[in-house]
Design an enzyme around this catalytic site. Structure first.
Site, short mmCIF file in Angstrom:
data_model
loop_
_atom_site.label_atom_id
_atom_site.label_comp_id
_atom_site.label_asym_id
_atom_site.label_seq_id
_atom_site.Cartn_x
_atom_site.Cartn_y
_atom_site.Cartn_z
N CYS A 29 -24.09 23.56 41.87
CA CYS A 29 -23.21 22.34 42.14
C CYS A 29 -22.25 22.96 42.84
CB CYS A 29 -22.53 22.02 40.54
SG CYS A 29 -22.15 23.40 39.54
N THR A 30 -20.72 22.62 42.57
CA THR A 30 -19.59 23.17 43.44
C THR A 30 -19.30 24.56 43.12
OG1 THR A 30 -18.68 21.11 43.58
CG2 THR A 30 -17.21 22.96 44.01
#
Length: 255
Positions: free
Chosen positions: A153-154
């Protein structure tokens, strides 16, 4: 080669300049004491900032599939393309920032305790709201290609952290080791500079790190609503007992 020898030969973390939270899920003992295979399953923060040297190292890993849990705005802002790597977007939109802003608009100053509550709520939401995305991840793990895969994800800590926990638990890794892997984020991840400059450091320390209470909130919801991880895998993600055995055959070392 014995599992301990194999583990000594490999390293969990890799020296990427542009992705501080990139690591291998290999080596953890699963069903029957069989170790998770090395260099098959990787978890990471986002990959858009990999340097040329990073990309060369990445290419040596043989990763052929990348699963991106970032929301649409996140992935659009930091897109990446790797030659020969199939890209699979499984967007789980972030909710913590939105909920924090709602609290602030109501005139309430966000505290560290508020932030912990928001993170726990987010993790509980993963269990039901994001189940279709995690089901899709397991379908990729079970498809015919069987090529090394990275999911991210981030920051590689929340959406990715829950996904990693589900994979390891499905492979029979003990919960204490799953938690150990989850908490590695706190030793590895480098928070972007200048993020949240108007938020107290006390709150940022909650939002940009992980705590046992976060993952436990999701796992307790799984236990409460489904009676355990095996039932959750089968009933919510479509990974029945036969599929769980297939996962073990693919991603655990031979006895």
């Amino acid at each position: 080669m014995r599992i301990d020898e194999e583990s000594a030969k490999n390293t969990r973390t890799l020296p990427f300049a542009g992705a501080s939270n990139f690591r291998d899920l290999g080596g953890y003992p699963g069903h029957g004491g069989r170790g998770v295979k090395w260099r098959c399953l990787f978890r990471s923060d986002h990959l858009a900032d990999l340097t040329a040297q990073d990309r060369a190292l990445f290419a040596t890993l043989g990763v052929a599939r990348a699963v991106d849990f970032r929301g649409q705005a996140e992935s659009a802002a930091s897109a990446y393309v790797f030659p020969g790597v199939a890209y699979h977007p499984l967007a789980i939109e972030p909710t913590v920032v939105q909920r924090a802003l709602e609290l602030q608009r109501s005139g309430r100053q966000l505290s560290a305790q508020d932030a912990v509550g928001l993170m726990q709520e987010t993790y509980r939401g993963f269990v039901h709201d994001s189940a279709p995305r995690f089901a899709a991840l397991f379908r990729l793990l079970l498809d015919e290609r069987q090529t090394p895969l990275v999911f991210h994800c981030t920051a590689g800590k929340d959406r990715t952290g829950f996904a990693a926990a589900l994979i390891l638990l499905a492979l029979g890794v003990a919960r204490d080791l799953v938690m150990q892997d989850y908490l590695l984020t706190n030793a590895l991840y480098r928070r972007p500079k200048g993020v949240g400059s108007h938020t107290s450091e006390e709150v940022l320390a909650v939002l940009w790190r992980v705590q046992e209470e976060f993952l436990n909130a999701a796992l307790h919801r799984v236990d409460q609503d489904f009676g355990g991880v095996a039932a959750y895998l089968a009933d919510a993600l479509g990974v029945d007992s036969a599929a769980q055995r297939e996962l073990a055959g693919r991603y655990l070392r031979a006895p």
